[in-house]
Design an enzyme around this catalytic site. Structure first.
Site, PDB file in Angstrom:
ATOM      1  N   LYS A   1       6.599   3.518  18.842  1.00  0.00           N
ATOM      2  CA  LYS A   1       6.143   4.912  18.707  1.00  0.00           C
ATOM      3  C   LYS A   1       6.567   5.722  19.926  1.00  0.00           C
ATOM      4  CE  LYS A   1       1.963   3.869  16.187  1.00  0.00           C
ATOM      5  NZ  LYS A   1       0.534   3.603  16.307  1.00  0.00           N
TER       6      LYS A   1
ATOM      7  N   ASP B   1       0.818  -1.212   0.000  1.00  0.00           N
ATOM      8  CA  ASP B   1       0.000   0.000   0.000  1.00  0.00           C
ATOM      9  C   ASP B   1       0.850   1.259   0.000  1.00  0.00           C
ATOM     10  OD1 ASP B   1       1.043  -0.421   2.460  1.00  0.00           O
ATOM     11  OD2 ASP B   1      -0.809  -0.154   3.569  1.00  0.00           O
TER      12      ASP B   1
ATOM     13  N   ASP C   1       2.271   6.408   2.189  1.00  0.00           N
ATOM     14  CA  ASP C   1       1.537   5.221   2.630  1.00  0.00           C
ATOM     15  C   ASP C   1       0.058   5.513   2.395  1.00  0.00           C
ATOM     16  OD1 ASP C   1      -0.016   3.542   4.208  1.00  0.00           O
ATOM     17  OD2 ASP C   1       1.458   3.425   5.814  1.00  0.00           O
TER      18      ASP C   1
HETATM   19  P1  GTP Z   1      -5.276  -1.262   8.177  1.00  0.00           P
HETATM   20  O1  GTP Z   1      -6.226  -2.340   8.639  1.00  0.00           O
HETATM   21  O2  GTP Z   1      -6.039  -0.058   7.690  1.00  0.00           O
HETATM   22  O3  GTP Z   1      -4.214  -0.916   9.182  1.00  0.00           O
HETATM   23  O4  GTP Z   1      -4.496  -1.786   6.860  1.00  0.00           O
HETATM   24  P2  GTP Z   1      -3.703  -3.169   6.620  1.00  0.00           P
HETATM   25  O5  GTP Z   1      -4.556  -4.304   7.019  1.00  0.00           O
HETATM   26  O6  GTP Z   1      -3.251  -3.170   5.201  1.00  0.00           O
HETATM   27  O7  GTP Z   1      -2.467  -3.097   7.596  1.00  0.00           O
HETATM   28  P3  GTP Z   1      -1.078  -2.383   7.380  1.00  0.00           P
HETATM   29  O8  GTP Z   1      -1.279  -1.125   6.567  1.00  0.00           O
HETATM   30  O9  GTP Z   1      -0.390  -2.242   8.668  1.00  0.00           O
HETATM   31  O10 GTP Z   1      -0.280  -3.477   6.533  1.00  0.00           O
HETATM   32  C1  GTP Z   1       0.948  -3.193   5.884  1.00  0.00           C
HETATM   33  C2  GTP Z   1       1.067  -4.114   4.690  1.00  0.00           C
HETATM   34  O11 GTP Z   1       1.153  -5.476   5.090  1.00  0.00           O
HETATM   35  C3  GTP Z   1      -0.134  -4.018   3.745  1.00  0.00           C
HETATM   36  O12 GTP Z   1       0.371  -4.075   2.436  1.00  0.00           O
HETATM   37  C4  GTP Z   1      -0.962  -5.243   4.090  1.00  0.00           C
HETATM   38  O13 GTP Z   1      -1.675  -5.728   2.942  1.00  0.00           O
HETATM   39  C5  GTP Z   1       0.101  -6.236   4.529  1.00  0.00           C
HETATM   40  N1  GTP Z   1      -0.367  -7.152   5.580  1.00  0.00           N
HETATM   41  C6  GTP Z   1      -0.736  -6.827   6.855  1.00  0.00           C
HETATM   42  N2  GTP Z   1      -1.066  -7.928   7.538  1.00  0.00           N
HETATM   43  C7  GTP Z   1      -0.916  -8.983   6.693  1.00  0.00           C
HETATM   44  C8  GTP Z   1      -1.120 -10.411   6.815  1.00  0.00           C
HETATM   45  O14 GTP Z   1      -1.510 -10.936   7.850  1.00  0.00           O
HETATM   46  N3  GTP Z   1      -0.856 -11.164   5.702  1.00  0.00           N
HETATM   47  C9  GTP Z   1      -0.412 -10.618   4.531  1.00  0.00           C
HETATM   48  N4  GTP Z   1      -0.186 -11.424   3.495  1.00  0.00           N
HETATM   49  N5  GTP Z   1      -0.216  -9.291   4.377  1.00  0.00           N
HETATM   50  C10 GTP Z   1      -0.462  -8.487   5.456  1.00  0.00           C
END
Ligand code: GTP
Length: 358
Positions: free
Chosen positions: A162, A111, A223
């Site tokens: 943080k 993302d 981000d």
């Molecule tokens: P929020 O729920 O809004 O915080 O978004 P998010 O679920 O994408 O979490 P975050 O932005 O912290 O994740 C950072 C990156 O890691 C993103 O590209 C997510 O798609 C990926 N990501 C987070 N958790 C997982 C997981 O359990 N499995 C996989 N495959 N990717 C994950």
């Protein structure tokens, strides 16, 4: 450079309701899914094979990206039955890597829009012999992030949570969500259970005395986790502020089949999706109108996301809001900063009309 892992399995809760139907990395910015922008940049830097670490709505990726041949790379899918977190996802995806233990593997959060030179990051990693190299970016307000201080030789000194007090703000450098691992290091992440790279894997590498490098780079970085950053990222791509190879910067972008009236005012990097319509003297600035959406005459849409087939009726004002797929915002409504309308919801017109015989 070879292989990369993209982490695309998160639920994207901060982007609801857009992520109820589409996983965050597949939401379109400037007409293309974030993941596609990333894959194209990685391909241009020499990546030939991408393993997507999927979990939430995993099927959407394979349906739309297939085996990757249209994008000029080979795509493999590592699906997690239960989300494994960022570290667990990297470990799970490693089963589909084909490279040797000493080879570098680039890992990207799914993302992030970034202008970092992937090729230089990987080359620097390989030359240094490090276990891990992180892209670090500087932010104005580091209080919302984990901090990553380095020494003059790019060696990471610590991973800090943080900061809670001003004294804890030891640097303005944060993890930018782009890493290069030596493959054997990925293979050592515990399998079959959730693991966070940020909280578990990275600090553990330091504890083991391994070389962890942090390369500070001030290229474009965003981000796309929140709706406001999502629309900004899309607008930055359209206007040429964010990197997009081969794209001519423009005030707005019309996708095939978009219809825009000559009286309408479009700008600030707005994208009008496939088959979407902007009627009459509507104003649309800094926004993403998804496929099939409609903005009627006299409506004003600023810094907002309008979901697929959603309709903004005459004279409505939408500023800094997210409208879900198939929602209808009746004439005269005003929705401002932070408003979110769920898919399929209809807000009736607000203007009170008196019939002549009442
Ligand atoms: P929020 O729920 O809004 O915080 O978004 P998010 O679920 O994408 O979490 P975050 O932005 O912290 O994740 C950072 C990156 O890691 C993103 O590209 C997510 O798609 C990926 N990501 C987070 N958790 C997982 C997981 O359990 N499995 C996989 N495959 N990717 C994950």
């Amino acid at each position: 450079m070879g292989e990369a892992i993209l982490l695309v399995g998160g639920q994207g809760t901060r982007l609801r309701p857009l992520t109820l139907s589409t996983p965050k990395p597949m939401l379109p910015v400037a007409g293309l899914p974030v993941t596609v922008h990333q894959i194209l940049r990685a391909r241009d830097a020499g990546v030939t094979r991408v393993v997507l670490g999927t979990s939430y709505r995993a099927e959407v990726f394979a349906e739309q990206l297939g085996d990757g041949r249209d994008l000029g790379v080979e795509i493999a899918y590592a699906v997690e039955a239960e989300p494994l977190g960022t570290g667990g996802a990297i470990r799970n995806a490693a089963d589909l890597l084909t490279c040797a233990p000493h080879d570098p593997v680039m890992v990207l959060n799914g993302d992030v829009l970034s202008g970092i030179d992937y090729g230089a990051l990987v080359a620097g990693h390989a030359a240094s012999g490090a276990a891990l190299t992180l892209h670090l970016t500087r932010v104005d307000d580091p209080t919302a992030y984990g901090l990553v201080p380095t020494d003059g030789d790019d060696r990471v000194l610590a991973f800090r949570e943080k900061p809670q007090t001003p004294e804890e703000i030891v640097t303005d450098q944060i993890n930018a969500g782009c890493y290069v691992f030596t493959r054997s290091v990925i293979d050592q992440i515990p399998g079959g259970r959730p693991v966070s790279v940020e909280r578990e894997t990275f600090p553990e590498l330091l504890d083991r005395g391994l070389l962890v490098r942090g390369v500070v780079d001030d290229a474009y970085w965003l981000d796309l986790g929140t709706p406001w950053d999502f629309v900004r990222g899309s607008a930055d791509l359209v206007r040429g502020i964010a990197p997009w190879s081969g794209h001519e910067p423009a005030p707005y972008l019309l996708l095939p089949g978009a219809q825009v009236s000559e009286q309408a005012v479009l700008g600030q990097g707005t994208t009008v999706g496939r088959g979407a319509c902007v009627h009459g003297d509507a104003v649309v600035e800094g926004s993403v109108l998804m496929d099939g959406s409609v903005v009627e005459a006299g409506a004003c849409v600023i810094d907002s996301v309008i979901g697929q087939r959603a309709r903004i009726e005459a004279g409505a004002t939408i500023v800094g809001a997210v409208i879900g797929d198939d929602a209808v915002i009746g004439a005269g409504n005003e929705l401002r900063h932070g408003a979110r309308v769920w898919p399929g919801v209809t807000l009736p017109p607000t203007s009170v009309r008196f019939s002549s015989d009442a």
